[in-house]
Design an enzyme around this catalytic site. Structure first.
Site, PDB file in Angstrom:
ATOM      1  N   CYS A  64       0.633  -1.179  -0.077  1.00 50.05           N
ATOM      2  CA  CYS A  64      -0.075  -0.155   0.062  1.00 50.05           C
ATOM      3  C   CYS A  64       0.691   1.291   0.190  1.00 50.05           C
ATOM      4  O   CYS A  64       1.416   1.445  -0.994  1.00 50.05           O
ATOM      5  CB  CYS A  64      -0.891  -0.203   0.946  1.00 50.05           C
ATOM      6  SG  CYS A  64      -2.364   1.241   0.918  1.00 50.05           S
ATOM      7  N   HIS A  78      -3.436  -5.760   1.633  1.00 55.57           N
ATOM      8  CA  HIS A  78      -2.655  -5.936   2.766  1.00 55.57           C
ATOM      9  C   HIS A  78      -2.594  -7.428   2.922  1.00 55.57           C
ATOM     10  O   HIS A  78      -3.473  -7.756   4.024  1.00 55.57           O
ATOM     11  CB  HIS A  78      -3.224  -4.939   3.895  1.00 55.57           C
ATOM     12  CG  HIS A  78      -3.106  -3.533   3.646  1.00 55.57           C
ATOM     13  ND1 HIS A  78      -2.171  -2.918   4.477  1.00 55.57           N
ATOM     14  CD2 HIS A  78      -3.720  -2.705   2.998  1.00 55.57           C
ATOM     15  CE1 HIS A  78      -1.938  -1.586   4.180  1.00 55.57           C
ATOM     16  NE2 HIS A  78      -3.091  -1.434   3.385  1.00 55.57           N
ATOM     17  N   GLU A 105      -0.442  -8.714   5.239  1.00 57.66           N
ATOM     18  CA  GLU A 105      -0.239  -8.911   6.834  1.00 57.66           C
ATOM     19  C   GLU A 105      -1.588  -9.013   7.399  1.00 57.66           C
ATOM     20  O   GLU A 105      -1.555  -9.123   8.727  1.00 57.66           O
ATOM     21  CB  GLU A 105       0.556  -7.876   7.234  1.00 57.66           C
ATOM     22  CG  GLU A 105      -0.100  -6.327   7.437  1.00 57.66           C
ATOM     23  CD  GLU A 105      -0.309  -5.408   6.281  1.00 57.66           C
ATOM     24  OE1 GLU A 105      -0.633  -4.222   6.275  1.00 57.66           O
ATOM     25  OE2 GLU A 105      -0.133  -6.062   4.968  1.00 57.66           O
TER      26      GLU A 105
END
Length: 232
Positions: free
Chosen positions: A85, A194, A196
């Site tokens: 991002c 994302h 994560e």
């Protein structure tokens, strides 16, 4: 294996990236934007957030941070680097990957669990996926529209440098539905969604099996661990 995560003023997802690395089985190393020391890490993550308040252009000021001198040098020597991002925006501003990111075409910040197609598995970050595999990764951005001149876009497509493509819906107007790209060498990857945020059951996207059970993002981190150990 040691994987570093750089914190910039305004980073929001650095702690999540550090946790993802630990869950994948590597040592997570916190790095600071004002330093000139990568502490000997084996791979590197530039996390999401709003570095420097997104002033000027998203990622533009962060791309000039002291540590980015070391990041650029290490990337040029083959260190695996993942920009997520805002980190993708930094990579583009630092010319470590091609293209740029602009305001979403609908003008709004968006957050959704986004379907992606894996277009390239010949990077340290994607080697654990299957070519053409569809995965679901959370997306949250206000300036995620990928752009590039027509000739550069054709080169990215022709040379297989597109790594991820949006499926089902294009959430931000990215050209050719591009969600992520790599550099020519393949060690640097940038993407808007994302990973994560999809590494632990109970906290990821919904799946047909159960709510919040999606862990497709974990493969990014296990891939780089496995790839680096194989090379060693």
């Amino acid at each position: 294996m040691r994987i570093g995560v750089v914190t910039f003023p305004g980073s929001l997802d650095d702690r999540d990236a550090l946790r993802a690395i630990r869950l994948a089985g590597a040592e997570a190393v916190a790095l600071w934007h004002g330093d000139h020391d990568l502490q000997g890490v084996d791979a590197l993550v530039l996390p999401g957030g709003f570095s420097y308040g997104d002033y000027l252009r998203c990622g533009a000021i962060a791309s000039l941070s002291p540590i980015m001198t070391e990041v650029i040098d290490a990337a040029g020597k083959g260190l695996p680097v993942l920009g997520i991002c805002n980190g993708f925006q930094m990579l583009a501003e630092a010319h470590l990957v091609s293209g740029g990111l602009i305001r979403n075409d609908h003008g709004n910040f968006i957050r959704r669990d986004q379907h992606l197609r894996v277009e390239n598995v010949s990077t340290p970050w994607t080697s654990g996926f299957e070519q053409g595999q569809e995965i679901v990764i959370p997306l949250k951005n206000g300036e995620g529209g990928f752009i590039a001149p027509a000739d550069e876009l054709a080169r990215l497509e022709g040379e297989g440098l597109v790594v991820f493509r949006y499926q089902g819906v294009n959430p931000n107007g990215s050209l050719n539905d591009i969600a992520g790209v790599r550099n020519e060498r393949g060690n640097v990857v940038g993407l808007m969604p994302h990973p994560e945020h999809a590494v632990e059951p109970g906290f990821g996207p919904d799946t047909p099996a159960a709510m919040r059970s999606g862990v497709d993002g974990l493969t990014f981190f296990t891939s780089v661990i496995r790839s680096t150990l194989v090379e060693a």
